[in-house]
Every structure is written in structure tokens, then in C-alpha cells.
Design a protein around this motif. Sequence first.
Motif, PDB file in Angstrom:
ATOM      1  N   ALA A 183      -3.556 -11.956   5.560  1.00 18.20           N
ATOM      2  CA  ALA A 183      -4.654 -12.882   5.833  1.00 18.20           C
ATOM      3  C   ALA A 183      -5.971 -12.146   6.012  1.00 18.20           C
ATOM      4  O   ALA A 183      -7.024 -12.597   5.531  1.00 18.20           O
ATOM      5  CB  ALA A 183      -4.335 -13.712   7.076  1.00 18.20           C
ATOM      6  N   VAL A 184      -5.943 -11.004   6.720  1.00 19.31           N
ATOM      7  CA  VAL A 184      -7.172 -10.228   6.896  1.00 19.31           C
ATOM      8  C   VAL A 184      -7.689  -9.737   5.544  1.00 19.31           C
ATOM      9  O   VAL A 184      -8.896  -9.789   5.266  1.00 19.31           O
ATOM     10  CB  VAL A 184      -6.936  -9.036   7.848  1.00 19.31           C
ATOM     11  CG1 VAL A 184      -8.171  -8.137   7.896  1.00 19.31           C
ATOM     12  CG2 VAL A 184      -6.623  -9.528   9.257  1.00 19.31           C
ATOM     13  N   LYS A 185      -6.788  -9.270   4.702  1.00 19.95           N
ATOM     14  CA  LYS A 185      -7.203  -8.788   3.374  1.00 19.95           C
ATOM     15  C   LYS A 185      -7.866  -9.905   2.567  1.00 19.95           C
ATOM     16  O   LYS A 185      -8.926  -9.717   1.959  1.00 19.95           O
ATOM     17  CB  LYS A 185      -6.002  -8.249   2.606  1.00 19.95           C
ATOM     18  CG  LYS A 185      -5.415  -6.956   3.148  1.00 19.95           C
ATOM     19  CD  LYS A 185      -4.162  -6.582   2.356  1.00 19.95           C
ATOM     20  CE  LYS A 185      -3.523  -5.314   2.874  1.00 19.95           C
ATOM     21  NZ  LYS A 185      -2.287  -4.979   2.136  1.00 19.95           N
ATOM     22  N   LEU A 186      -7.248 -11.082   2.556  1.00 20.04           N
ATOM     23  CA  LEU A 186      -7.806 -12.199   1.808  1.00 20.04           C
ATOM     24  C   LEU A 186      -9.145 -12.638   2.388  1.00 20.04           C
ATOM     25  O   LEU A 186     -10.087 -12.949   1.645  1.00 20.04           O
ATOM     26  CB  LEU A 186      -6.816 -13.360   1.798  1.00 20.04           C
ATOM     27  CG  LEU A 186      -5.567 -13.168   0.930  1.00 20.04           C
ATOM     28  CD1 LEU A 186      -4.528 -14.242   1.239  1.00 20.04           C
ATOM     29  CD2 LEU A 186      -5.932 -13.201  -0.553  1.00 20.04           C
ATOM     30  N   ALA A 187      -9.255 -12.677   3.715  1.00 19.07           N
ATOM     31  CA  ALA A 187     -10.521 -13.051   4.344  1.00 19.07           C
ATOM     32  C   ALA A 187     -11.609 -12.038   4.027  1.00 19.07           C
ATOM     33  O   ALA A 187     -12.775 -12.398   3.809  1.00 19.07           O
ATOM     34  CB  ALA A 187     -10.332 -13.179   5.854  1.00 19.07           C
ATOM     35  N   ALA A 188     -11.235 -10.759   3.987  1.00 20.93           N
ATOM     36  CA  ALA A 188     -12.204  -9.716   3.656  1.00 20.93           C
ATOM     37  C   ALA A 188     -12.687  -9.868   2.219  1.00 20.93           C
ATOM     38  O   ALA A 188     -13.880  -9.717   1.930  1.00 20.93           O
ATOM     39  CB  ALA A 188     -11.589  -8.340   3.876  1.00 20.93           C
ATOM     40  N   HIS A 189     -11.782 -10.175   1.299  1.00 21.39           N
ATOM     41  CA  HIS A 189     -12.173 -10.386  -0.095  1.00 21.39           C
ATOM     42  C   HIS A 189     -13.036 -11.643  -0.246  1.00 21.39           C
ATOM     43  O   HIS A 189     -13.827 -11.733  -1.191  1.00 21.39           O
ATOM     44  CB  HIS A 189     -10.943 -10.476  -0.990  1.00 21.39           C
ATOM     45  CG  HIS A 189     -10.386  -9.143  -1.385  1.00 21.39           C
ATOM     46  ND1 HIS A 189     -11.022  -8.304  -2.277  1.00 21.39           N
ATOM     47  CD2 HIS A 189      -9.270  -8.486  -0.994  1.00 21.39           C
ATOM     48  CE1 HIS A 189     -10.313  -7.203  -2.432  1.00 21.39           C
ATOM     49  NE2 HIS A 189      -9.242  -7.276  -1.664  1.00 21.39           N
ATOM     50  N   ALA A 190     -12.873 -12.586   0.666  1.00 18.96           N
ATOM     51  CA  ALA A 190     -13.716 -13.777   0.642  1.00 18.96           C
ATOM     52  C   ALA A 190     -15.090 -13.510   1.251  1.00 18.96           C
ATOM     53  O   ALA A 190     -15.987 -14.345   1.137  1.00 18.96           O
ATOM     54  CB  ALA A 190     -13.032 -14.915   1.392  1.00 18.96           C
TER      55      ALA A 190
END
Length: 388
Positions: A171-178
Motif C-alpha cells: 500500500a505504501v508503494k502504491l501510494a508513493a507512486h500515486a
Amino acid sequence: MTLDEVGLAAAAPGSVPSQEEALAWSVDPLSALTDLGRSDLDADRRTLLGQAVYSVAALALPHEDWWRTAAEVPPEAPPGRHRVGRADVATVQELTVAFSRMDQRRGGGHGRTALVQYLHSDVRDFLHGRFHDDGVRRGMCSAAAELSYLSGWMAFDNGEHAVAQRYFILAVKLAAHAGDAPLSGHVLRAMAHQAIDLGFARRGLDLAEASVHGERYAAATPRERALLGVIHARGLAATGNGQAAAKALLRAEDDLASAGDEIPEPNRTFFFGEASLAHETACALRDVGDGAGAVREFRRSVRTRGADFKRTHAVTLGYLGATQLAGGHVEEACVTWSGALDAVEDGIYSGRARQAVVDMRTHLSPYRRRGIPAVTALDARAAAYVSV
């Protein structure tokens, strides 16, 4: 069973990472999502995933350069045939809210398989689709991050800590990419909460401090700031920083007081209000040795929590009873714990709630032979519950 399936073989370039490799911040989130789906939905692989160990080493966060790069470079995905628009993002968000409300009512042990199936089929396809524009891409990454976070939170609530950790990191990775800093902070706050509850207070404080750093706190709405802040206070309390914890608690109270209907809040904060703030405040006060203050705040939490939040209500009552017993109020604790059992027996599927009952029996063990009727009756009832 191959070496790759048990996480012992090195991943070839372009291959799906092993479970342990998926914890690394360098692994692309779409590859990690594919791996988690394969492990979480297949019965044999699910057993291996369930036997995985919570990794303290994985709690070390990447350098600031990683966050900047992630926000600028999209996840690695081959161009898909499915065209993704804003309506698709809204659909994922709506279903996330539905799953989140069910989690609050029934606990993390109910419905997570359905959530995981949706995440690893429809949402994964969306992430591999062709986006209308970059705003839609970022929106879908954020929506997928929230659903991954929720899967992690439900696993955490059900005592599946290694599984939860993998979804939180995804989730952190996806939020960072967003490029969604407040969402990154929200998930880091959950990771801090888990680490503190598992006894890794110093690591939990590091994560909590990261959650209130820079834009993660500054760009967040008041209600979310309060949530980040009160877990930061818990980290400070758990590491013996009482004065700093008190200041953080006051700031969290001020943040929540400034929330209002005129300020739109993200759906993920719907559960956080006076009752949740009081619950976390009580935990912080308990950890700094203020038993009377903790009892007062736990009672405020019980008094102000709505009927839709039965899982947390049961956990709060469990903590309140333990704090009352620590203060020497045995029969009062038994009354509170009886209420906790009423709650967990009413269709709650939660490892944390069940653990509260197990802890209840442990706390009662020194009193079993003292002939206290309330203790005898409650212990028998708790034993019947945990034996099922």
C-alpha cells in the motif's frame, strides 16, 4: 514444491519476486501485487504465507530519494487493452468503503477473502490498463493502495501479522507512486500501530514519526492529522517519552476539534472520531503509568462509540477491564469484561478481540481460587468462548 515457492530461490530479471523479496522497497508494486495474489488465494501457497514471519528489518524506511522517484516514475506495467477512467477509480473507492464498514462491524476475520479476490483480479487489471490521463493513473494507484491497506488492516486485526505487513508495504508503494503523501502517512501510521502492539516500540515510533513528517501531515485533513498524531503519541509513550507524548496528544485533540462538515475528509477516516481518539489516548496514558487517566479515557471511548463499530468496542472493553484490574478493582473489571464477551459473542471475527478474551483469562488466573463469584462465572464463560 519448488525453492521459489518457499522463497529460497533468487528471482530472475522480470520474474515475480519471492515473498521475502516482496518486502524490499526496490520491488515494483505491481510485481508484489501479483505475488501476493498468487500466495493469498491459492490454498497451498496461503499456508506458506500464513507461516511467514513478521519482519522487523522490513520496518526500515527507504531514503527520501526513493519517495521522490516513486512519485515521478509509474509502476512497471505492460500496456493493457482495458481503458481505465475516473468511473473505474470511483468504483474501487466505493467498494473499499463497503469493505471497511464491514470490517468495523464484524472484524478483520470476516470478508477479507472477498476483498483480496477483488484486489487481485479487477483492481490488478485496472492497474495494468490504459489510463485516460496521468490523473486517472494516480487516482487508481491511490484507490488500489487504500484497498491494499484495508486488506493489511483486516489481517492485522485477525492476528495475521506477516500477511498484514506485506499488504501495508504494498500500500505504501502504491501510494508513493500515486504521489499521495497523506495516504502514505495513513498506512505508515497503521504499520506503527502494528509494531507498537507487537512490542517493537522504537521501530513503531520511527514509523509514526515518518507518518507525521512533511506533506504526509501538512497536506492531510484535520481528522486524518488527529489519527496520525495520536498514534505518534502512542509511540512516544511506549518508548518512555511521557512529556512529548502529552504534547502530541494535545495536538491530536486540537486537530480533531478543527474537523468539520465544511472540510471534506477522505473516506478512510470515517471511523475516527472522539471514541477512537479516546481509545488511543487511553493506551498512551496506560503505557506511561497513568492508570486512572487511562480508565477515564477508555470509559469515554465506550460511552461515545457508535453501534456500527462493534469490533473496536469489544477491544476497548478488554483493555478497560485489564486496566481496572491492574488498579485493584476486580469486580469492576469483571463487569467490564462481561460486556466485552457480550460484544465478541455477537458475530465478531477479530483476532484482537479474541486475544482480549485470552488475556482476560490470564489476568484472572491469580484470582481463580479466591472464591469470588464474579471471577468464577466470567472465567468459565471466557474459557467456553476460546475453546470454540
